[in-house]
Motif scaffolding. Structure first.
Motif, PDB file in Angstrom:
ATOM      1  N   SER A  78      15.788  41.363 -24.578  1.00 36.07           N
ATOM      2  CA  SER A  78      16.952  41.471 -26.701  1.00 36.07           C
ATOM      3  C   SER A  78      17.298  42.231 -26.591  1.00 36.07           C
ATOM      4  CB  SER A  78      14.855  42.502 -27.387  1.00 36.07           C
ATOM      5  OG  SER A  78      15.082  44.313 -26.380  1.00 36.07           O
ATOM      6  N   MET A  79      18.652  43.156 -25.457  1.00 37.01           N
ATOM      7  CA  MET A  79      19.276  43.563 -25.631  1.00 37.01           C
ATOM      8  C   MET A  79      20.321  43.204 -25.227  1.00 37.01           C
ATOM      9  SD  MET A  79      18.503  46.711 -22.870  1.00 37.01           S
ATOM     10  CE  MET A  79      20.228  47.117 -21.962  1.00 37.01           C
ATOM     11  N   LEU A  80      19.750  41.484 -24.525  1.00 37.75           N
ATOM     12  CA  LEU A  80      21.539  40.587 -23.870  1.00 37.75           C
ATOM     13  C   LEU A  80      22.421  40.195 -26.118  1.00 37.75           C
ATOM     14  CD1 LEU A  80      19.894  38.107 -22.256  1.00 37.75           C
ATOM     15  CD2 LEU A  80      20.712  40.537 -21.606  1.00 37.75           C
ATOM     16  N   ALA A  81      21.267  40.259 -27.202  1.00 38.76           N
ATOM     17  CA  ALA A  81      22.101  40.133 -28.518  1.00 38.76           C
ATOM     18  C   ALA A  81      23.178  40.993 -28.925  1.00 38.76           C
ATOM     19  CB  ALA A  81      20.425  40.389 -29.261  1.00 38.76           C
ATOM     20  N   ASN A  82      22.923  42.359 -28.565  1.00 39.81           N
ATOM     21  CA  ASN A  82      23.949  43.125 -28.016  1.00 39.81           C
ATOM     22  C   ASN A  82      25.598  42.597 -27.604  1.00 39.81           C
ATOM     23  OD1 ASN A  82      22.306  45.260 -30.025  1.00 39.81           O
ATOM     24  ND2 ASN A  82      21.354  46.257 -28.399  1.00 39.81           N
ATOM     25  N   PHE A  83      25.471  41.887 -26.623  1.00 43.24           N
ATOM     26  CA  PHE A  83      26.266  42.236 -25.886  1.00 43.24           C
ATOM     27  C   PHE A  83      27.112  40.541 -26.278  1.00 43.24           C
ATOM     28  CE2 PHE A  83      24.202  45.329 -23.326  1.00 43.24           C
ATOM     29  CZ  PHE A  83      25.181  45.825 -24.190  1.00 43.24           C
ATOM     30  N   ARG A  84      26.386  39.984 -27.798  1.00 42.66           N
ATOM     31  CA  ARG A  84      27.266  38.867 -27.527  1.00 42.66           C
ATOM     32  C   ARG A  84      28.780  38.445 -27.854  1.00 42.66           C
ATOM     33  NH1 ARG A  84      23.309  37.544 -31.894  1.00 42.66           N
ATOM     34  NH2 ARG A  84      21.634  36.413 -31.115  1.00 42.66           N
ATOM     35  N   VAL A 134      33.232  42.744 -27.035  1.00 47.92           N
ATOM     36  CA  VAL A 134      32.157  41.546 -25.681  1.00 47.92           C
ATOM     37  C   VAL A 134      33.505  40.896 -25.318  1.00 47.92           C
ATOM     38  CG1 VAL A 134      30.731  40.641 -24.389  1.00 47.92           C
ATOM     39  CG2 VAL A 134      30.700  42.850 -25.645  1.00 47.92           C
ATOM     40  N   ILE A 135      33.437  40.493 -23.582  1.00 49.64           N
ATOM     41  CA  ILE A 135      34.872  39.233 -23.476  1.00 49.64           C
ATOM     42  C   ILE A 135      33.079  38.554 -23.513  1.00 49.64           C
ATOM     43  CG2 ILE A 135      35.906  38.456 -22.148  1.00 49.64           C
ATOM     44  CD1 ILE A 135      36.864  39.987 -24.161  1.00 49.64           C
ATOM     45  N   GLU A 136      32.526  38.399 -22.632  1.00 51.47           N
ATOM     46  CA  GLU A 136      31.003  38.042 -21.921  1.00 51.47           C
ATOM     47  C   GLU A 136      30.287  39.351 -20.995  1.00 51.47           C
ATOM     48  OE1 GLU A 136      32.796  35.228 -18.444  1.00 51.47           O
ATOM     49  OE2 GLU A 136      33.529  37.293 -17.374  1.00 51.47           O
ATOM     50  N   HIS A 137      29.249  38.259 -21.304  1.00 50.92           N
ATOM     51  CA  HIS A 137      27.967  38.824 -20.523  1.00 50.92           C
ATOM     52  C   HIS A 137      27.409  38.361 -19.242  1.00 50.92           C
ATOM     53  CE1 HIS A 137      24.987  37.350 -23.721  1.00 50.92           C
ATOM     54  NE2 HIS A 137      24.351  37.407 -22.616  1.00 50.92           N
ATOM     55  N   GLU A 138      27.181  38.667 -17.709  1.00 52.21           N
ATOM     56  CA  GLU A 138      25.812  38.124 -17.549  1.00 52.21           C
ATOM     57  C   GLU A 138      25.128  38.668 -16.358  1.00 52.21           C
ATOM     58  OE1 GLU A 138      27.681  35.613 -13.696  1.00 52.21           O
ATOM     59  OE2 GLU A 138      29.173  36.767 -14.015  1.00 52.21           O
ATOM     60  N   VAL A 139      24.227  37.749 -16.137  1.00 49.19           N
ATOM     61  CA  VAL A 139      23.067  38.659 -15.180  1.00 49.19           C
ATOM     62  C   VAL A 139      23.057  38.716 -14.123  1.00 49.19           C
ATOM     63  CG1 VAL A 139      20.906  38.969 -14.558  1.00 49.19           C
ATOM     64  CG2 VAL A 139      21.222  38.866 -17.173  1.00 49.19           C
ATOM     65  N   LYS A 140      23.221  39.582 -12.679  1.00 52.98           N
ATOM     66  CA  LYS A 140      23.790  38.865 -11.736  1.00 52.98           C
ATOM     67  C   LYS A 140      22.705  39.721 -11.197  1.00 52.98           C
ATOM     68  CE  LYS A 140      28.774  39.984 -12.128  1.00 52.98           C
ATOM     69  NZ  LYS A 140      29.456  38.599 -12.240  1.00 52.98           N
ATOM     70  N   PHE A 141      23.016  38.411  -9.368  1.00 50.32           N
ATOM     71  CA  PHE A 141      21.097  39.246  -8.641  1.00 50.32           C
ATOM     72  C   PHE A 141      22.226  39.494  -7.362  1.00 50.32           C
ATOM     73  CE2 PHE A 141      20.284  35.820 -11.650  1.00 50.32           C
ATOM     74  CZ  PHE A 141      18.835  36.369 -12.083  1.00 50.32           C
ATOM     75  N   ARG A 142      22.665  40.375  -7.118  1.00 46.56           N
ATOM     76  CA  ARG A 142      23.867  40.748  -6.164  1.00 46.56           C
ATOM     77  C   ARG A 142      24.217  41.860  -5.959  1.00 46.56           C
ATOM     78  NH1 ARG A 142      25.386  35.878  -1.982  1.00 46.56           N
ATOM     79  NH2 ARG A 142      23.004  35.296  -1.542  1.00 46.56           N
ATOM     80  N   GLN A 195      31.662  40.753 -30.289  1.00 46.02           N
ATOM     81  CA  GLN A 195      30.802  41.692 -30.515  1.00 46.02           C
ATOM     82  C   GLN A 195      31.696  42.957 -30.858  1.00 46.02           C
ATOM     83  OE1 GLN A 195      27.698  41.885 -32.823  1.00 46.02           O
ATOM     84  NE2 GLN A 195      29.193  44.411 -33.397  1.00 46.02           N
ATOM     85  N   LEU A 196      31.905  43.393 -32.247  1.00 47.03           N
ATOM     86  CA  LEU A 196      32.662  44.754 -32.010  1.00 47.03           C
ATOM     87  C   LEU A 196      31.943  46.200 -31.805  1.00 47.03           C
ATOM     88  CD1 LEU A 196      35.679  46.239 -32.002  1.00 47.03           C
ATOM     89  CD2 LEU A 196      34.765  46.795 -34.147  1.00 47.03           C
ATOM     90  N   LEU A 197      31.276  46.810 -30.347  1.00 46.71           N
ATOM     91  CA  LEU A 197      30.998  47.621 -29.468  1.00 46.71           C
ATOM     92  C   LEU A 197      31.485  48.928 -30.038  1.00 46.71           C
ATOM     93  CD1 LEU A 197      29.242  46.626 -27.036  1.00 46.71           C
ATOM     94  CD2 LEU A 197      27.973  46.207 -29.351  1.00 46.71           C
ATOM     95  N   GLU A 201      26.159  51.340 -30.451  1.00 42.22           N
ATOM     96  CA  GLU A 201      26.112  50.942 -31.686  1.00 42.22           C
ATOM     97  C   GLU A 201      27.288  49.628 -32.063  1.00 42.22           C
ATOM     98  OE1 GLU A 201      26.558  53.274 -35.409  1.00 42.22           O
ATOM     99  OE2 GLU A 201      27.683  54.049 -33.291  1.00 42.22           O
ATOM    100  N   LYS A 202      26.540  48.244 -32.631  1.00 40.73           N
ATOM    101  CA  LYS A 202      27.152  47.404 -33.162  1.00 40.73           C
ATOM    102  C   LYS A 202      27.446  48.185 -34.570  1.00 40.73           C
ATOM    103  CE  LYS A 202      23.695  44.242 -32.814  1.00 40.73           C
ATOM    104  NZ  LYS A 202      22.954  42.826 -33.414  1.00 40.73           N
ATOM    105  N   VAL A 203      28.510  47.976 -34.446  1.00 40.89           N
ATOM    106  CA  VAL A 203      30.079  47.975 -35.714  1.00 40.89           C
ATOM    107  C   VAL A 203      30.929  47.084 -35.702  1.00 40.89           C
ATOM    108  CG1 VAL A 203      29.860  50.877 -34.663  1.00 40.89           C
ATOM    109  CG2 VAL A 203      31.847  49.991 -33.972  1.00 40.89           C
TER     110      VAL A 203
END
Length: 723
Positions: free
Chosen positions: A101-107, A66-74, A110-112, A133-135
């Motif tokens: 709660s899903m956001l914790a998977n995407f720090r 994971v590089i980054e995650h963002e909640v977008k609205f458009r 994190q290797l997925l 799956e977190k691995v």
């Protein structure tokens, strides 16, 4: 031995009552059912695919950071996760529906392990709602292909996998069948089941999904064998029943045969004095204004022989549209009446039942045979008159719809049941007509339980594979020859944008004295809209064809109004008949030589073929014009192609079976026949024939194994094959 399924699970499976209830919704009610709940397809999680090598639209498993995650609205609220693999290739994960709660998977960092189908998206290569799956770098990949099971809400794939993995550990399917009827290459049933639930990575996933793998061969054979055993048993049970031997009173050129049993039981009392009804069959044949075709004569001889025995006839009379099945059914009615019994003739729609009634009434009234009519539209007073006359034996042939099986209907002495378009009736309806004989006055007074002879008719030819399977308990008589002077029907495909040209052609045809059917589009979701379309078409054609007499018939008209319109068309008092599909079957107007079907792409092959069969019944060259609207779906294109290429009903039926599958082709939800889950009748004909031979051997030499096999595969569903 009575057959009933086990609705219990092994205690070792630890299945709660709530879970059992959910499983039952998928047809899984026992340990055996669970093991035979075979995956629909497989996903390959045994290897990691580099993002650069992922094929769009295909399942893949990738390992990314994971590089980054963002909640977008458009353009709408969504979670966008940017990842990359070891090579630096970027993959975007996008979730439209997500929980905080899903956001914790995407720090970040994190290797997925990500599983899904890739596509091109606004953010580049992306996966929509993939499984993650977190691995760690040392997490092993799966050892087997991942099964995807058929399921219902409340039973996720993870639940199925856990349940079946446990079942594979604690449940064993013992070998029931003797080795000599099995292919030695198949291995045991448990071998096949284990492989299909947990295929090793070296197995070709395509062979599994396409059901070409040898493990599928064992399951398909066992399923087909259960079906064949069930059908053979139904046929054997029917042979133990007793029917009245319908032996005619005098000889005739066609079909008068003696009873085939050396010592038939004493005949039941006649339903009225024989005098005026003697030689009905001979008189009926003598008055026919046409000669039967060779195919009609052959079919009739088979039926006549069946009816002359004390074994209940269970015969399907099949023939293409316009092949002359009605007159063969009428010969059967004549033999029944001649033998002193009553007939019931049932059809699925009122317009078809009416056509049968008028034809039989026309043929039999001069012979002093009373033909009565019964349908929901008949007034209460007239119904009661029919009920009374029927119970007294004053009605010889009763024609109608489902009204024939109502509780109020009681025959004096029923000997023959004729069911037209039999596949359009449900199991309970066909069974109710059989039980009418046991409830008849003579049966009750005599204290003997008899079964009626049954003649079923179908204008939808049965392909060979279906004749070997679903119809294996039926004796089939085929009329594969059209009456003389029938002209071939030319079928044309025309885009609806050229509708004006078709209207102009219809005007020319009317000027030449031809009659035309114009069928309105099928609108399944709205009968009201379908009626509106029919009325609009009628108004449009009335305005466009100023020199033509245009009529309209549809399902909402009262029976008397429908009858008046149809009679006017038949009497050439109308040039064009605008109609909904109420004219699909049972309408015979020899002068009608053009059939126009609007929005033909909305109709099934069987319906199109039935409608086309309304023309080509005279000596005039006939045409069927299929108007279609683009774009066409692949299946609509294939249907129209079939209609253009052939007028052979057997070929149409074969292609229809290919397109729709056995369940839809047969209307299985109506017929009640257990569907095949694994075998394909089109591709597994050789297995089907092997299963048929094996079923005969088992029933003759190892009845215990046959019963145990039937219990494993069908349970109490086998009972559905007996009517």
């Amino acid at each position: 031995m009575s057959i009933s399924p086990s609705h219990t699970f092994s205690q070792a499976l630890k299945i709660t009552p709530l879970m059992a209830e959910k499983l039952a919704r998928t047809g899984v009610c026992s340990d055996t059912d669970l093991l035979l709940h075979i995956p629909l397809r497989y996903e390959d999680e045994t290897r990691i695919t580099p993002v650069a090598d992922v094929r769009l639209g295909e399942f893949a498993q990738v390992q990314v950071t994971v590089i980054e995650h963002e909640v977008k609205f458009r353009p709408r609220r969504q979670l966008v996760v940017t990842t990359q693999d070891n090579s630096g290739e970027v993959l975007v994960l996008r979730y439209v529906n997500f929980y905080p709660s899903m956001l914790a998977n995407f720090r970040s960092g994190q290797l997925l392990r990500v599983k899904g189908e890739a596509r091109h998206g606004f953010f580049g290569t992306e996966m929509i709602h993939p499984r993650v799956e977190k691995v760690t770098e040392n997490t092993p990949v799966a050892a087997t292909l991942t099964p995807i099971y058929p399921t219902v809400e409340g039973l996720p794939q993870s639940t199925w996998r856990k349940l079946i993995a446990r079942a594979l550990e604690v449940v064993v399917l013992p070998e029931i069948l003797p080795a000599h009827i099995l292919n030695p290459d198949w291995g045991t049933l448990m071998d096949a089941v284990r492989l299909l639930h947990a295929p090793p990575p070296d197995v070709n996933p395509h062979a599994l999904t396409e059901r070409d793998h040898i493990a599928w061969g064992r399951l398909k054979f066992e399923e087909l064998l259960a079906q064949q055993i069930s059908i053979h048993q139904a046929r054997m049970a029917r042979r133990l029943e007793v029917a009245p031997a319908l032996v005619v009173s005098g000889g005739s050129e066609l079909g008068a045969v003696p009873a085939q049993t050396p010592s038939p039981p004493p005949p039941l009392p006649p339903f009225r004095e024989r005098g005026e009804n003697q030689n009905v069959l001979a008189q009926f044949i003598a008055q026919l204004p046409f000669k039967l075709t060779g195919a009609q004569q052959s079919a009739w001889q088979l039926i006549a022989q069946d009816m002359g025995t004390t074994t209940p006839m269970h015969r399907l009379l099949q023939g293409d549209v316009g092949s002359g099945k009605t007159v063969v059914a009428a010969l059967a009615c004549a033999q029944c009446v001649d033998a002193g019994k009553q007939c019931a003739v049932m059809a699925p729609t009122e317009i078809l039942a009416e056509q049968l009634y008028y034809k039989l009434h026309e043929w039999f009234t001069p012979l002093n045979v009373n033909v009565a009519w019964l349908a929901s539209s008949v007034t209460k007073k007239n119904k009661q008159s029919v009920y009374d006359a029927l119970e007294k034996g004053e009605v010889h042939i009763l024609v109608g719809t489902h009204a024939l099986i109502q509780e109020s209907v009681r025959f004096y002495d029923l000997g023959l049941a004729v069911i037209d378009e039999q596949h359009r009736f449900g199991v309970k309806q066909r069974l109710a007509l059989r039980t009418k004989m046991k409830e008849s006055v003579c049966a009750i007074n005599d204290g003997q339980e008899h079964a009626p002879h049954q003649l079923m008719m179908s204008a939808t030819p049965i392909p060979r594979t279906l004749a070997l399977s679903y119809f294996a308990d039926l004796d089939v008589a085929v009329i594969d020859e059209l009456p003389p002077n029938r002209t071939p029907i030319v079928t044309k495909l025309i885009d609806v944008r050229r509708r004006a040209e078709v209207v102009a052609k219809v005007a020319q045809d009317v000027a030449q004295g031809k009659q035309i059917y114009w069928v309105c589009p099928l609108i399944e979701e709205s009968e009201t809209l379908e009626l509106k379309t029919a009325i609009e078409t009628f108004d449009h054609l009335t305005a466009a064809l100023t020199d033509a007499r245009v009529g309209l018939v549809h399902g909402r008209l009262k029976p008397a109004e429908k009858r008046a319109v149809m009679e006017a068309f038949k009497a050439c008092e109308l040039d064009v008949l605008v109609a909904t599909t109420v004219i699909e079957v049972g309408v015979d107007v020899p002068n009608a030589s053009v059939m126009v079907i609007e929005h033909a792409e909305r109709f099934g092959l069987a319906q199109l073929h039935q409608l086309r069969g309304r023309v080509g019944r005279g000596a005039v060259r006939s045409q069927c014009i299929l108007l279609f609207e683009t774009p066409l779906s692949d299946i609509a294109k294939e249907r129209l192609k079939v209609m253009y290429e052939t007028t052979d009903g057997f070929e149409v039926a074969r292609r229809d079976l290919q397109l729709r599958g056995a369940g839809e082709f047969l209307g299985v939800r109506q017929s009640g026949l257990p569907l095949l889950r694994f075998a394909d009748l089109e591709t597994d004909t050789a297995l089907l024939e092997d299963a048929r031979d094996a079923a005969a051997w088992l029933l003759a030499h190892d009845h215990t194994a046959a019963e145990a096999h039937l219990l494993r595969w069908l349970g109490n569903r086998a009972e559905l094959l007996t009517v």
